[in-house]
Design a protein around this motif. Structure first.
Motif, PDB file in Angstrom:
ATOM      1  N   GLY A  77      42.873  49.665  47.963  1.00 32.98           N
ATOM      2  CA  GLY A  77      41.835  50.676  47.921  1.00 32.98           C
ATOM      3  C   GLY A  77      40.672  50.284  48.816  1.00 32.98           C
ATOM      4  N   ARG A  78      39.846  51.264  49.097  1.00 33.99           N
ATOM      5  CA  ARG A  78      38.694  51.069  49.972  1.00 33.99           C
ATOM      6  C   ARG A  78      37.724  50.001  49.430  1.00 33.99           C
ATOM      7  NH1 ARG A  78      35.433  54.422  53.363  1.00 33.99           N
ATOM      8  NH2 ARG A  78      33.505  53.290  53.776  1.00 33.99           N
ATOM      9  N   ARG A  79      37.545  49.951  48.084  1.00 34.79           N
ATOM     10  CA  ARG A  79      36.603  48.973  47.540  1.00 34.79           C
ATOM     11  C   ARG A  79      37.110  47.543  47.758  1.00 34.79           C
ATOM     12  NH1 ARG A  79      34.870  48.416  42.772  1.00 34.79           N
ATOM     13  NH2 ARG A  79      32.820  47.853  43.543  1.00 34.79           N
ATOM     14  N   HIS A  97      46.735  45.677  46.158  1.00 30.39           N
ATOM     15  CA  HIS A  97      45.506  45.132  45.586  1.00 30.39           C
ATOM     16  C   HIS A  97      44.537  46.280  45.281  1.00 30.39           C
ATOM     17  CE1 HIS A  97      45.641  40.796  47.371  1.00 30.39           C
ATOM     18  NE2 HIS A  97      46.145  40.847  46.161  1.00 30.39           N
ATOM     19  N   GLY A  98      43.814  46.164  44.160  1.00 27.90           N
ATOM     20  CA  GLY A  98      42.805  47.184  43.816  1.00 27.90           C
ATOM     21  C   GLY A  98      43.194  47.864  42.514  1.00 27.90           C
ATOM     22  N   ALA A  99      42.322  47.748  41.498  1.00 25.77           N
ATOM     23  CA  ALA A  99      42.676  48.248  40.167  1.00 25.77           C
ATOM     24  C   ALA A  99      42.873  49.763  40.165  1.00 25.77           C
ATOM     25  CB  ALA A  99      41.581  47.847  39.179  1.00 25.77           C
ATOM     26  N   GLY A 158      33.360  43.606  33.349  1.00 29.40           N
ATOM     27  CA  GLY A 158      33.735  43.629  34.762  1.00 29.40           C
ATOM     28  C   GLY A 158      34.659  44.796  35.032  1.00 29.40           C
ATOM     29  N   ILE A 159      35.561  44.620  36.003  1.00 32.63           N
ATOM     30  CA  ILE A 159      36.495  45.690  36.381  1.00 32.63           C
ATOM     31  C   ILE A 159      37.836  45.437  35.709  1.00 32.63           C
ATOM     32  CG2 ILE A 159      37.698  46.776  38.312  1.00 32.63           C
ATOM     33  CD1 ILE A 159      35.277  46.256  39.972  1.00 32.63           C
ATOM     34  N   ARG A 160      38.248  46.390  34.915  1.00 31.41           N
ATOM     35  CA  ARG A 160      39.489  46.232  34.168  1.00 31.41           C
ATOM     36  C   ARG A 160      40.676  46.667  35.028  1.00 31.41           C
ATOM     37  NH1 ARG A 160      38.927  45.326  28.848  1.00 31.41           N
ATOM     38  NH2 ARG A 160      41.075  45.957  28.547  1.00 31.41           N
TER      39      ARG A 160
HETATM   40  N1  LIG Z   1      41.669  39.920  40.949  1.00 35.25           N
HETATM   41  C1  LIG Z   1      42.302  40.283  42.059  1.00 35.25           C
HETATM   42  O1  LIG Z   1      43.425  39.845  42.349  1.00 35.25           O
HETATM   43  C2  LIG Z   1      41.624  41.261  42.973  1.00 35.25           C
HETATM   44  C3  LIG Z   1      42.272  41.636  44.170  1.00 35.25           C
HETATM   45  C4  LIG Z   1      41.660  42.597  44.968  1.00 35.25           C
HETATM   46  C5  LIG Z   1      40.445  43.152  44.578  1.00 35.25           C
HETATM   47  N2  LIG Z   1      39.843  42.750  43.432  1.00 35.25           N
HETATM   48  C6  LIG Z   1      38.602  43.343  42.961  1.00 35.25           C
HETATM   49  O2  LIG Z   1      38.907  44.661  42.531  1.00 35.25           O
HETATM   50  C7  LIG Z   1      37.767  45.511  42.782  1.00 35.25           C
HETATM   51  C8  LIG Z   1      38.234  46.674  43.636  1.00 35.25           C
HETATM   52  O3  LIG Z   1      39.112  47.468  42.847  1.00 35.25           O
HETATM   53  P1  LIG Z   1      38.689  48.940  42.420  1.00 35.25           P
HETATM   54  O4  LIG Z   1      39.626  49.364  41.352  1.00 35.25           O
HETATM   55  O5  LIG Z   1      37.232  48.960  42.136  1.00 35.25           O
HETATM   56  O6  LIG Z   1      38.897  49.769  43.750  1.00 35.25           O
HETATM   57  P2  LIG Z   1      40.064  49.918  44.845  1.00 35.25           P
HETATM   58  O7  LIG Z   1      41.334  50.371  44.219  1.00 35.25           O
HETATM   59  O8  LIG Z   1      40.118  48.715  45.718  1.00 35.25           O
HETATM   60  O9  LIG Z   1      39.415  51.092  45.742  1.00 35.25           O
HETATM   61  C9  LIG Z   1      39.121  52.330  45.172  1.00 35.25           C
HETATM   62  C10 LIG Z   1      38.623  53.254  46.280  1.00 35.25           C
HETATM   63  O10 LIG Z   1      39.688  53.526  47.196  1.00 35.25           O
HETATM   64  C11 LIG Z   1      39.597  54.871  47.644  1.00 35.25           C
HETATM   65  N3  LIG Z   1      40.751  55.591  47.110  1.00 35.25           N
HETATM   66  C12 LIG Z   1      41.515  55.267  46.034  1.00 35.25           C
HETATM   67  N4  LIG Z   1      42.477  56.175  45.845  1.00 35.25           N
HETATM   68  C13 LIG Z   1      42.337  57.106  46.806  1.00 35.25           C
HETATM   69  C14 LIG Z   1      43.051  58.278  47.146  1.00 35.25           C
HETATM   70  N5  LIG Z   1      44.119  58.668  46.421  1.00 35.25           N
HETATM   71  N6  LIG Z   1      42.659  58.982  48.228  1.00 35.25           N
HETATM   72  C15 LIG Z   1      41.593  58.572  48.961  1.00 35.25           C
HETATM   73  N7  LIG Z   1      40.872  57.457  48.689  1.00 35.25           N
HETATM   74  C16 LIG Z   1      41.248  56.731  47.618  1.00 35.25           C
HETATM   75  C17 LIG Z   1      38.308  55.429  47.062  1.00 35.25           C
HETATM   76  O11 LIG Z   1      37.255  55.055  47.956  1.00 35.25           O
HETATM   77  P3  LIG Z   1      36.423  56.095  48.891  1.00 35.25           P
HETATM   78  O12 LIG Z   1      36.296  57.384  48.112  1.00 35.25           O
HETATM   79  O13 LIG Z   1      35.126  55.377  49.123  1.00 35.25           O
HETATM   80  O14 LIG Z   1      37.194  56.255  50.134  1.00 35.25           O
HETATM   81  C18 LIG Z   1      38.165  54.620  45.784  1.00 35.25           C
HETATM   82  O15 LIG Z   1      36.852  54.554  45.290  1.00 35.25           O
HETATM   83  C19 LIG Z   1      36.726  44.658  43.483  1.00 35.25           C
HETATM   84  O16 LIG Z   1      35.802  44.183  42.513  1.00 35.25           O
HETATM   85  C20 LIG Z   1      37.535  43.490  44.034  1.00 35.25           C
HETATM   86  O17 LIG Z   1      36.750  42.326  44.119  1.00 35.25           O
HETATM   87  C21 LIG Z   1      40.419  41.818  42.624  1.00 35.25           C
END
Ligand SMILES: NC(=O)c1ccc[n+]([C@@H]2O[C@H](COP(=O)([O-])OP(=O)(O)OC[C@H]3O[C@@H](n4cnc5c(N)ncnc54)[C@H](OP(=O)(O)O)[C@@H]3O)[C@@H](O)[C@H]2O)c1
Length: 198
Positions: A71-73, A134-136, A163-165
């Protein structure tokens, strides 16, 4: 066969990041759980220091992957992996391509036409190998859409309380999973479940 595999480090109470998007706690095992070094490559290379079981597990998992989908985040927090993700070309789901991207000499691609297209593009790039995710939020959408084949979690020996679940917005529960494969590391347990498709 190309599979779509969620790969996330998670606290025992189910968080993938702390409330500030920090992953230091759940990623601690990558850097401080043993003496076996793994050099990641990519544009922002890292050296993991893990136990022997975790090293064997990581080498196996990484060798299966041909592309990443995030995901973008996740892309933002990881600062675009310096332009080249260590585990292959990365496809970033987003509604808007970020300013300054895509970049020359980068294998990071942006997908603005939806989840299914992102899976198609990542699978095509993986050329028969698997796609790591990657990305919840992204993982939940894939699970809800029946597009996820496996859930691989690295359960870190830490409790975060907030945090982020990983599994906040699931449709179609209870969702029974297949039998997990389990590898015990040091400070982490690697658990991989097949997703049962409806
Ligand atoms: N523990 C681990 O292994 C691990 C690994 C990676 C990341 N992380 C953490 O996980 C967090 C990020 O995860 P997250 O769940 O918050 O977000 P994410 O899945 O990384 O990104 C979500 C974003 O992706 C875009 N998106 C998602 N689905 C979409 C769709 N169908 N069409 C268009 N855009 C879409 C949207 O952004 P826009 O609308 O802005 O485009 C949405 O806000 C961070 O805190 C990171 O540090 C942890």
């Amino acid at each position: 066969m190309s599979k779509v595999i969620a790969i996330m480090s998670v606290s025992l109470d189910g968080y993938v990041a702390d409330p500030d998007d920090g992953v230091a706690e759940v990623f601690d095992w990558y850097f401080h759980s043993g003496d076996v070094e793994i050099h990641t490559g990519g544009s922002a290379p890292m050296t993991f220091k893990v136990s022997e079981p975790s090293a064997r597990h990581l080498r196996g998992l990484i060798s299966e992957l041909g592309a990443m989908l995030t995901g973008r985040r996740t892309f933002e927090v990881a600062r675009g992996w310096g332009g080249n993700h260590a585990w292959g070309p990365a496809f970033v789901l987003t509604h808007h391509v970020p300013a300054g991207w895509p970049r020359p000499d980068s294998t990071v691609h942006f997908v603005t036409d939806g989840l299914e297209s992102s899976v198609k593009q990542a699978k095509a790039a993986a050329a028969g190998k698997s796609v790591g995710v990657h990305g919840a939020d992204t993982i939940q959408q894939l699970l809800n859409a029946g597009l996820l084949d496996e859930i691989h979690v690295d359960v870190a020996a830490v409790l975060l309380r907030s945090g982020i679940r990983l599994f906040d917005h699931l449709a179609g529960t209870p969702a029974f999973l297949g039998n997990p494969r389990v590898i015990a590391g040091v400070g982490v347990t690697h658990v991989r479940y097949p997703v049962r498709k409806a």
